[in-house]
Design a protein around this motif. Structure first.
Motif, PDB file in Angstrom:
ATOM      1  N   ASP A 249    -101.438  71.790  41.121  1.00 13.52           N
ATOM      2  CA  ASP A 249    -102.279  72.166  42.256  1.00 13.52           C
ATOM      3  C   ASP A 249    -101.553  73.198  43.112  1.00 13.52           C
ATOM      4  N   PHE A 250    -102.297  73.889  43.940  1.00 14.62           N
ATOM      5  CA  PHE A 250    -101.768  75.022  44.696  1.00 14.62           C
ATOM      6  C   PHE A 250    -100.621  74.614  45.620  1.00 14.62           C
ATOM      7  N   ALA A 251    -100.768  73.477  46.275  1.00 16.83           N
ATOM      8  CA  ALA A 251     -99.779  73.071  47.287  1.00 16.83           C
ATOM      9  C   ALA A 251     -98.458  72.626  46.682  1.00 16.83           C
ATOM     10  N   HIS A 252     -98.491  72.054  45.459  1.00 18.05           N
ATOM     11  CA  HIS A 252     -97.271  71.482  44.885  1.00 18.05           C
ATOM     12  C   HIS A 252     -96.970  72.045  43.496  1.00 18.05           C
ATOM     13  N   PHE A 253     -97.455  73.228  43.214  1.00 23.91           N
ATOM     14  CA  PHE A 253     -97.315  73.798  41.873  1.00 23.91           C
ATOM     15  C   PHE A 253     -95.841  73.841  41.443  1.00 23.91           C
ATOM     16  N   GLY A 254     -95.583  73.312  40.248  1.00 22.77           N
ATOM     17  CA  GLY A 254     -94.234  73.332  39.693  1.00 22.77           C
ATOM     18  C   GLY A 254     -93.360  72.172  40.105  1.00 22.77           C
ATOM     19  N   HIS A 255     -93.801  71.375  41.090  1.00 28.05           N
ATOM     20  CA  HIS A 255     -93.015  70.218  41.515  1.00 28.05           C
ATOM     21  C   HIS A 255     -93.217  69.062  40.538  1.00 28.05           C
ATOM     22  N   ARG A 256     -92.278  68.142  40.549  1.00 33.41           N
ATOM     23  CA  ARG A 256     -92.367  66.969  39.680  1.00 33.41           C
ATOM     24  C   ARG A 256     -93.655  66.199  39.960  1.00 33.41           C
ATOM     25  N   LEU A 257     -94.340  65.813  38.911  1.00 28.86           N
ATOM     26  CA  LEU A 257     -95.555  65.022  39.055  1.00 28.86           C
ATOM     27  C   LEU A 257     -95.158  63.605  39.470  1.00 28.86           C
ATOM     28  N   THR A 258     -95.679  63.134  40.580  1.00 31.11           N
ATOM     29  CA  THR A 258     -95.317  61.816  41.100  1.00 31.11           C
ATOM     30  C   THR A 258     -96.085  60.712  40.379  1.00 31.11           C
ATOM     31  N   GLY A 259     -95.648  59.473  40.634  1.00 36.07           N
ATOM     32  CA  GLY A 259     -96.355  58.336  40.056  1.00 36.07           C
ATOM     33  C   GLY A 259     -97.800  58.290  40.515  1.00 36.07           C
ATOM     34  N   ASP A 260     -98.037  58.607  41.771  1.00 34.95           N
ATOM     35  CA  ASP A 260     -99.409  58.605  42.275  1.00 34.95           C
ATOM     36  C   ASP A 260    -100.211  59.738  41.657  1.00 34.95           C
ATOM     37  N   GLY A 261     -99.555  60.868  41.415  1.00 33.30           N
ATOM     38  CA  GLY A 261    -100.246  61.978  40.742  1.00 33.30           C
ATOM     39  C   GLY A 261    -100.677  61.588  39.345  1.00 33.30           C
ATOM     40  N   ILE A 262     -99.832  60.855  38.639  1.00 35.28           N
ATOM     41  CA  ILE A 262    -100.163  60.369  37.296  1.00 35.28           C
ATOM     42  C   ILE A 262    -101.344  59.414  37.372  1.00 35.28           C
ATOM     43  N   ARG A 263    -101.323  58.535  38.374  1.00 34.52           N
ATOM     44  CA  ARG A 263    -102.433  57.587  38.538  1.00 34.52           C
ATOM     45  C   ARG A 263    -103.755  58.318  38.752  1.00 34.52           C
ATOM     46  N   LYS A 264    -103.739  59.348  39.577  1.00 32.25           N
ATOM     47  CA  LYS A 264    -104.972  60.084  39.859  1.00 32.25           C
ATOM     48  C   LYS A 264    -105.513  60.772  38.606  1.00 32.25           C
ATOM     49  N   ILE A 265    -104.631  61.264  37.761  1.00 31.43           N
ATOM     50  CA  ILE A 265    -105.056  61.897  36.501  1.00 31.43           C
ATOM     51  C   ILE A 265    -105.755  60.868  35.619  1.00 31.43           C
ATOM     52  N   VAL A 266    -105.153  59.683  35.519  1.00 31.00           N
ATOM     53  CA  VAL A 266    -105.740  58.614  34.699  1.00 31.00           C
ATOM     54  C   VAL A 266    -107.108  58.215  35.240  1.00 31.00           C
ATOM     55  N   VAL A 267    -107.195  58.038  36.544  1.00 26.33           N
ATOM     56  CA  VAL A 267    -108.453  57.613  37.166  1.00 26.33           C
ATOM     57  C   VAL A 267    -109.535  58.671  36.958  1.00 26.33           C
ATOM     58  N   ARG A 268    -109.206  59.937  37.166  1.00 29.11           N
ATOM     59  CA  ARG A 268    -110.202  61.001  37.045  1.00 29.11           C
ATOM     60  C   ARG A 268    -110.781  61.086  35.631  1.00 29.11           C
ATOM     61  N   HIS A 269    -109.924  61.104  34.647  1.00 34.61           N
ATOM     62  CA  HIS A 269    -110.417  61.219  33.264  1.00 34.61           C
ATOM     63  C   HIS A 269    -111.160  59.953  32.827  1.00 34.61           C
TER      64      HIS A 269
END
Length: 337
Positions: A249-269
Motif C-alpha cells: 500500500d502507498f503508506a507502507h510500501f516496502g515495509h515488512r508485512l505485519t501479522g495484522d496485514g497478513i490477517r487482512k489479506i486472508v480475510v479479504r480473499h
C-alpha cells in the motif's frame, strides 16, 4: 619493591577493593522492574504482549499507564494488599466492568500470568516479597474449535489472487505457505529473504516459544515456485535481511508485512471467495492440520512434524474435534425407537 612484591600488592588491592567501585553504575536504587521484565524476553511480540497486559492492569486499577514509581509502589505492597488489588482486577476482567464485554478465560489467564511474571521479576530484583500463588486462573478449554474449512473452499480462496498483478503474486505465495506448512502469522511476518532457499526447497523460521533459535522446514514445489515468482516480480530490495513479504500500500510500501496485514489479506480473499466462516491465518493453520490428518489416515505423529506442536496431546485434540463420534452415537440412540 621487587616484581614479586608488586604483583602481591596489586592482588591484595584488587581483593580488598569495594565491589561498588566497578558495579556502582549498574546498581540502581530504584530499578525499573517492568523494563527489566521486557528486556528479559527474546521475542518482540512477547515483549509487546507483556507490556500490553501489565499496562491494562495499571490503567484499570489506577487510571494511568505504569511508570517506574507506580510499579514499585505495587511491588512494595503487603501480600494481603496486593492479593486484594489483583482479585478486584480479576473480577473486573470477568465481569467486563468498564469494557465493551467480559474477557475470555484465556485472556484473563494471560493477564494474570503477566502480573505474576512482573512480581517474579520484582522478587529476583529484591523489590517484592510476595507472590500471587493463591490467585488461580480460570478454567479454559484449549483449542475448543479446531474446525477449519474444506480443501475446496481454500482452493476458492487461492483463486481470488490475480497472479498477473504484484499483489496477487504476493498473496498467492503467502496463502500457499500458510496452508502447505501450517505456519503461524508471526512466523511468516518475521521471515527474511535469506530464510528462503529455493535450491533445496527449505525455509528457516523462528518457531513459537523458541526465542532466537530457528528451525528448517521443507517446502512443497508449488510453494517454492510461488515465492520465487513473487520475489522475481518484486525486484527492488531483495537483500538477504530484507523482509520476505512486504506491504504494497502507498503508506507502507516496502515495509515488512505485519501479522495484522497478513490477517487482512486472508480475510479479504476469504470474503471474496464466499467463505462464510470467520477466517484468519490461524484458521488456515487449523484447516491444514485437519486436512493433513485426513490425508495421512490419522497419522498424528507424522502430522506433528507439520504442526510442530511440542505435545502430541495437543494434536490429539485436533483429531478428536474432527471426528463426529458424538453425532454417530446420538444417531444410533435416536434410531433405536
Amino acid at each position: 619493591m621487587n616484581q614479586s612484591e608488586l604483583s602481591t600488592h596489586h592482588l591484595e588491592t584488587s581483593l580488598s577493593a569495594k565491589i561498588e567501585r566497578c558495579f556502582a553504575p549498574l546498581l540502581d536504587s530504584d530499578p525499573d522492574v517492568l523494563q527489566q521484565l521486557l528486556a528479559d524476553k527474546h521475542s518482540l511480540n512477547t515483549k509487546r504482549a507483556y507490556e500490553k497486559d501489565v499496562t491494562d492492569f495499571f490503567q484499570t486499577m489506577t487510571g494511568k499507564p505504569p511508570s517506574r514509581d507506580s510499579v514499585l509502589e505495587f511491588l512494595h505492597l503487603e501480600e494481603r494488599q496486593a492479593v486484594a488489588v489483583v482479585l478486584k482486577y480479576k473480577a473486573k476482567l470477568i465481569s467486563g466492568e468498564g469494557r465493551k464485554a467480559p474477557l475470555t478465560e484465556a485472556t484473563v489467564n494471560r493477564r494474570l500470568a503477566a502480573l505474576k511474571s512482573l512480581i517474579e521479576m520484582g522478587r529476583k530484583m529484591g523489590t517484592c516479597c510476595f507472590s500471587l500463588e493463591d490467585i488461580k486462573g480460570e478454567k479454559a478449554q484449549k483449542y475448543r474449535d479446531t474446525a477449519g474449512i474444506e480443501t475446496h473452499a481454500f482452493e476458492r480462496i487461492l483463486g481470488q489472487c490475480d497472479r498477473a498483478t504484484l499483489a496477487g503474486k504476493r498473496d498467492y505465495a503467502l496463502l500457499r505457505l500458510l496452508w502447505g506448512n501450517a505456519l503461524r502469522r508471526n512466523e511468516v511476518s518475521q521471515l527474511n529473504v535469506s530464510d528462503f532457499d529455493p535450491g533445496v526447497a527449505t525455509l528457516r523460521i523462528l518457531g513459537k516459544g523458541r526465542g532466537t533459535q530457528s528451525e528448517i522446514v521443507d517446502l512443497g514445489p508449488a510453494t517454492v515456485r510461488a515465492i520465487a515468482d513473487w520475489l522475481d516480480a518484486r525486484g527492488g530490495n531483495s537483500a538477504p535481511q530484507a523482509p520476505l513479504f512486504t506491504s504494497l500500500d502507498f503508506a507502507h510500501f516496502g515495509h515488512r508485512l505485519t501479522g495484522d496485514g497478513i490477517r487482512k489479506i486472508v480475510v479479504r480473499h476469504s470474503e471474496n471467495a464466499g467463505v462464510k466462516k470467520q477466517m484468519s491465518p490461524h484458521r488456515i493453520r487449523h484447516s491444514a492440520i485437519t486436512a493433513a490428518l485426513d490425508a495421512t489416515d490419522d497419522n498424528v505423529r507424522k502430522v506433528q512434524k507439520l504442526s510442530r506442536h511440542k505435545k502430541l496431546d495437543t494434536l490429539m485434540i485436533y483429531d478428536d474435534n474432527r471426528g463426529r463420534d458424538q453425532q454417530d452415537v446420538t444417531e444410533m440412540l435416536d434410531g433405536m425407537f
